[in-house]
Design a protein around this motif. Structure first.
Motif, PDB file in Angstrom:
ATOM      1  N   MET A   1       0.841  -1.188   0.000  1.00 55.14           N
ATOM      2  CA  MET A   1       0.000   0.000   0.000  1.00 55.14           C
ATOM      3  C   MET A   1       0.885   1.250   0.000  1.00 55.14           C
ATOM      4  O   MET A   1       1.914   1.286   0.645  1.00 55.14           O
ATOM      5  N   MET A   2       0.466   2.249  -0.736  1.00 57.83           N
ATOM      6  CA  MET A   2       1.244   3.481  -0.841  1.00 57.83           C
ATOM      7  C   MET A   2       1.224   4.265   0.458  1.00 57.83           C
ATOM      8  O   MET A   2       0.207   4.326   1.131  1.00 57.83           O
ATOM      9  N   ASN A   3       2.348   4.885   0.746  1.00 59.12           N
ATOM     10  CA  ASN A   3       2.329   5.758   1.904  1.00 59.12           C
ATOM     11  C   ASN A   3       1.849   7.144   1.475  1.00 59.12           C
ATOM     12  O   ASN A   3       1.745   7.450   0.286  1.00 59.12           O
ATOM     13  N   MET A   4       1.565   7.973   2.428  1.00 59.87           N
ATOM     14  CA  MET A   4       0.978   9.286   2.162  1.00 59.87           C
ATOM     15  C   MET A   4       1.902  10.164   1.319  1.00 59.87           C
ATOM     16  O   MET A   4       1.440  10.873   0.422  1.00 59.87           O
ATOM     17  N   GLN A   5       3.187  10.107   1.563  1.00 52.60           N
ATOM     18  CA  GLN A   5       4.132  10.943   0.822  1.00 52.60           C
ATOM     19  C   GLN A   5       4.143  10.562  -0.663  1.00 52.60           C
ATOM     20  O   GLN A   5       4.134  11.433  -1.530  1.00 52.60           O
ATOM     21  N   ASN A   6       4.139   9.277  -0.958  1.00 50.19           N
ATOM     22  CA  ASN A   6       4.105   8.837  -2.355  1.00 50.19           C
ATOM     23  C   ASN A   6       2.797   9.236  -3.030  1.00 50.19           C
ATOM     24  O   ASN A   6       2.788   9.614  -4.200  1.00 50.19           O
ATOM     25  N   MET A   7       1.702   9.140  -2.284  1.00 53.43           N
ATOM     26  CA  MET A   7       0.410   9.546  -2.837  1.00 53.43           C
ATOM     27  C   MET A   7       0.413  11.034  -3.179  1.00 53.43           C
ATOM     28  O   MET A   7      -0.092  11.438  -4.229  1.00 53.43           O
ATOM     29  N   MET A   8       0.992  11.844  -2.319  1.00 54.44           N
ATOM     30  CA  MET A   8       1.049  13.287  -2.562  1.00 54.44           C
ATOM     31  C   MET A   8       1.917  13.597  -3.784  1.00 54.44           C
ATOM     32  O   MET A   8       1.565  14.438  -4.605  1.00 54.44           O
ATOM     33  N   LYS A   9       3.048  12.908  -3.910  1.00 51.30           N
ATOM     34  CA  LYS A   9       3.924  13.115  -5.068  1.00 51.30           C
ATOM     35  C   LYS A   9       3.196  12.749  -6.358  1.00 51.30           C
ATOM     36  O   LYS A   9       3.276  13.466  -7.354  1.00 51.30           O
TER      37      LYS A   9
ATOM     38  N   ILE B   1     -14.808  21.170 -28.878  1.00 58.25           N
ATOM     39  CA  ILE B   1     -14.026  21.486 -27.681  1.00 58.25           C
ATOM     40  C   ILE B   1     -14.405  20.538 -26.544  1.00 58.25           C
ATOM     41  O   ILE B   1     -13.536  20.001 -25.852  1.00 58.25           O
ATOM     42  N   ASP B   2     -15.703  20.314 -26.359  1.00 58.29           N
ATOM     43  CA  ASP B   2     -16.151  19.411 -25.295  1.00 58.29           C
ATOM     44  C   ASP B   2     -15.608  18.003 -25.499  1.00 58.29           C
ATOM     45  O   ASP B   2     -15.156  17.358 -24.546  1.00 58.29           O
ATOM     46  N   GLU B   3     -15.631  17.519 -26.731  1.00 56.54           N
ATOM     47  CA  GLU B   3     -15.106  16.181 -27.019  1.00 56.54           C
ATOM     48  C   GLU B   3     -13.603  16.110 -26.761  1.00 56.54           C
ATOM     49  O   GLU B   3     -13.107  15.144 -26.181  1.00 56.54           O
ATOM     50  N   ALA B   4     -12.880  17.135 -27.198  1.00 62.04           N
ATOM     51  CA  ALA B   4     -11.430  17.160 -26.978  1.00 62.04           C
ATOM     52  C   ALA B   4     -11.107  17.239 -25.489  1.00 62.04           C
ATOM     53  O   ALA B   4     -10.148  16.622 -25.017  1.00 62.04           O
ATOM     54  N   THR B   5     -11.923  17.981 -24.744  1.00 60.63           N
ATOM     55  CA  THR B   5     -11.720  18.095 -23.299  1.00 60.63           C
ATOM     56  C   THR B   5     -11.941  16.746 -22.625  1.00 60.63           C
ATOM     57  O   THR B   5     -11.140  16.323 -21.789  1.00 60.63           O
ATOM     58  N   LYS B   6     -13.014  16.061 -22.995  1.00 57.33           N
ATOM     59  CA  LYS B   6     -13.280  14.737 -22.421  1.00 57.33           C
ATOM     60  C   LYS B   6     -12.137  13.780 -22.730  1.00 57.33           C
ATOM     61  O   LYS B   6     -11.687  13.032 -21.860  1.00 57.33           O
ATOM     62  N   LYS B   7     -11.673  13.820 -23.968  1.00 54.68           N
ATOM     63  CA  LYS B   7     -10.596  12.918 -24.384  1.00 54.68           C
ATOM     64  C   LYS B   7      -9.301  13.242 -23.644  1.00 54.68           C
ATOM     65  O   LYS B   7      -8.617  12.356 -23.148  1.00 54.68           O
ATOM     66  N   SER B   8      -8.986  14.519 -23.554  1.00 59.02           N
ATOM     67  CA  SER B   8      -7.737  14.953 -22.930  1.00 59.02           C
ATOM     68  C   SER B   8      -7.755  14.773 -21.416  1.00 59.02           C
ATOM     69  O   SER B   8      -6.827  14.228 -20.832  1.00 59.02           O
ATOM     70  N   MET B   9      -8.809  15.225 -20.784  1.00 60.96           N
ATOM     71  CA  MET B   9      -8.858  15.209 -19.324  1.00 60.96           C
ATOM     72  C   MET B   9      -9.350  13.868 -18.778  1.00 60.96           C
ATOM     73  O   MET B   9      -9.034  13.506 -17.652  1.00 60.96           O
ATOM     74  N   GLY B  10     -10.100  13.134 -19.567  1.00 59.85           N
ATOM     75  CA  GLY B  10     -10.592  11.834 -19.124  1.00 59.85           C
ATOM     76  C   GLY B  10      -9.467  10.845 -18.880  1.00 59.85           C
ATOM     77  O   GLY B  10      -9.613   9.899 -18.108  1.00 59.85           O
ATOM     78  N   ALA B  11      -8.341  11.080 -19.512  1.00 65.86           N
ATOM     79  CA  ALA B  11      -7.191  10.191 -19.335  1.00 65.86           C
ATOM     80  C   ALA B  11      -6.680  10.210 -17.897  1.00 65.86           C
ATOM     81  O   ALA B  11      -6.023   9.276 -17.453  1.00 65.86           O
ATOM     82  N   PHE B  12      -7.001  11.258 -17.163  1.00 67.75           N
ATOM     83  CA  PHE B  12      -6.507  11.383 -15.794  1.00 67.75           C
ATOM     84  C   PHE B  12      -7.436  10.741 -14.765  1.00 67.75           C
ATOM     85  O   PHE B  12      -7.043  10.516 -13.631  1.00 67.75           O
ATOM     86  N   ALA B  13      -8.645  10.451 -15.153  1.00 63.59           N
ATOM     87  CA  ALA B  13      -9.651   9.979 -14.196  1.00 63.59           C
ATOM     88  C   ALA B  13      -9.227   8.712 -13.458  1.00 63.59           C
ATOM     89  O   ALA B  13      -9.419   8.598 -12.259  1.00 63.59           O
ATOM     90  N   GLY B  14      -8.644   7.774 -14.146  1.00 65.59           N
ATOM     91  CA  GLY B  14      -8.275   6.515 -13.506  1.00 65.59           C
ATOM     92  C   GLY B  14      -6.908   6.520 -12.858  1.00 65.59           C
ATOM     93  O   GLY B  14      -6.478   5.509 -12.314  1.00 65.59           O
ATOM     94  N   LYS B  15      -6.219   7.636 -12.899  1.00 62.78           N
ATOM     95  CA  LYS B  15      -4.843   7.682 -12.400  1.00 62.78           C
ATOM     96  C   LYS B  15      -4.707   8.287 -11.013  1.00 62.78           C
ATOM     97  O   LYS B  15      -3.605   8.402 -10.506  1.00 62.78           O
ATOM     98  N   LEU B  16      -5.793   8.701 -10.429  1.00 64.56           N
ATOM     99  CA  LEU B  16      -5.697   9.308  -9.104  1.00 64.56           C
ATOM    100  C   LEU B  16      -5.259   8.265  -8.086  1.00 64.56           C
ATOM    101  O   LEU B  16      -5.767   7.142  -8.080  1.00 64.56           O
ATOM    102  N   PRO B  17      -4.335   8.626  -7.210  1.00 62.62           N
ATOM    103  CA  PRO B  17      -3.763   7.643  -6.289  1.00 62.62           C
ATOM    104  C   PRO B  17      -4.648   7.320  -5.088  1.00 62.62           C
ATOM    105  O   PRO B  17      -4.253   6.579  -4.216  1.00 62.62           O
ATOM    106  N   PHE B  18      -5.826   7.872  -5.031  1.00 63.27           N
ATOM    107  CA  PHE B  18      -6.685   7.620  -3.864  1.00 63.27           C
ATOM    108  C   PHE B  18      -8.087   7.332  -4.294  1.00 63.27           C
ATOM    109  O   PHE B  18      -8.477   7.442  -5.387  1.00 63.27           O
TER     110      PHE B  18
END
Length: 99
Positions: A1-9, A82-99
Motif C-alpha cells: 500500500m502506498m504511503n501518504m508521501q508517495n500519494m502526494m507526489k 471542444i467538449d469532445e477534446a476536453t473529455k478525451k484529454s482530461m478523461g485520461a486522468f480519471a483513472g490515475k488518481l492515487p486515492f
C-alpha cells in the motif's frame, strides 16, 4: 500500500500533467461550420471566440434569421468539438488518481 508521501507526489505529478493538458487545449483552435460552410466560427479550447466568417451568399439584410441560425450552428459545432477534446484529454486522468 502506498504511503501518504508517495500519494502526494503522484497527485502533484498528475496535477502538473493536467495543467499542461489544459494549457495545450486552450492553445488549440477549433473550427465550427454551419451547413455548406456559409458561416465559420473559430474558437480556442478555452471557449473564446477568435473569428467568425460569413460567406457573401448568407449576408442578406432581408433574411437576418438565417444568418443568426447559421452562426449559432457554427458556434455549437465548435463548442461540441471542444467538449469532445476536453473529455478525451482530461478523461485520461480519471483513472490515475492515487486515492
Amino acid at each position: 500500500m502506498m504511503n501518504m508521501q508517495n500519494m502526494m507526489k503522484q497527485a502533484q505529478k498528475l496535477q502538473k500533467q493536467m495543467e499542461k493538458s489544459q494549457a495545450e487545449l486552450a492553445a488549440t483552435t477549433f473550427t465550427g461550420k454551419s451547413a455548406q460552410d456559409l458561416v465559420v466560427a473559430e474558437l480556442t479550447g478555452d471557449k473564446k471566440v477568435v473569428n467568425i466568417t460569413f460567406a457573401d451568399a448568407v449576408v442578406d439584410p432581408d433574411d437576418v434569421e438565417t444568418l443568426q441560425d447559421m452562426t449559432v450552428q457554427a458556434l455549437n459545432d465548435a463548442l461540441g468539438q471542444i467538449d469532445e477534446a476536453t473529455k478525451k484529454s482530461m478523461g485520461a486522468f480519471a483513472g490515475k488518481l492515487p486515492f
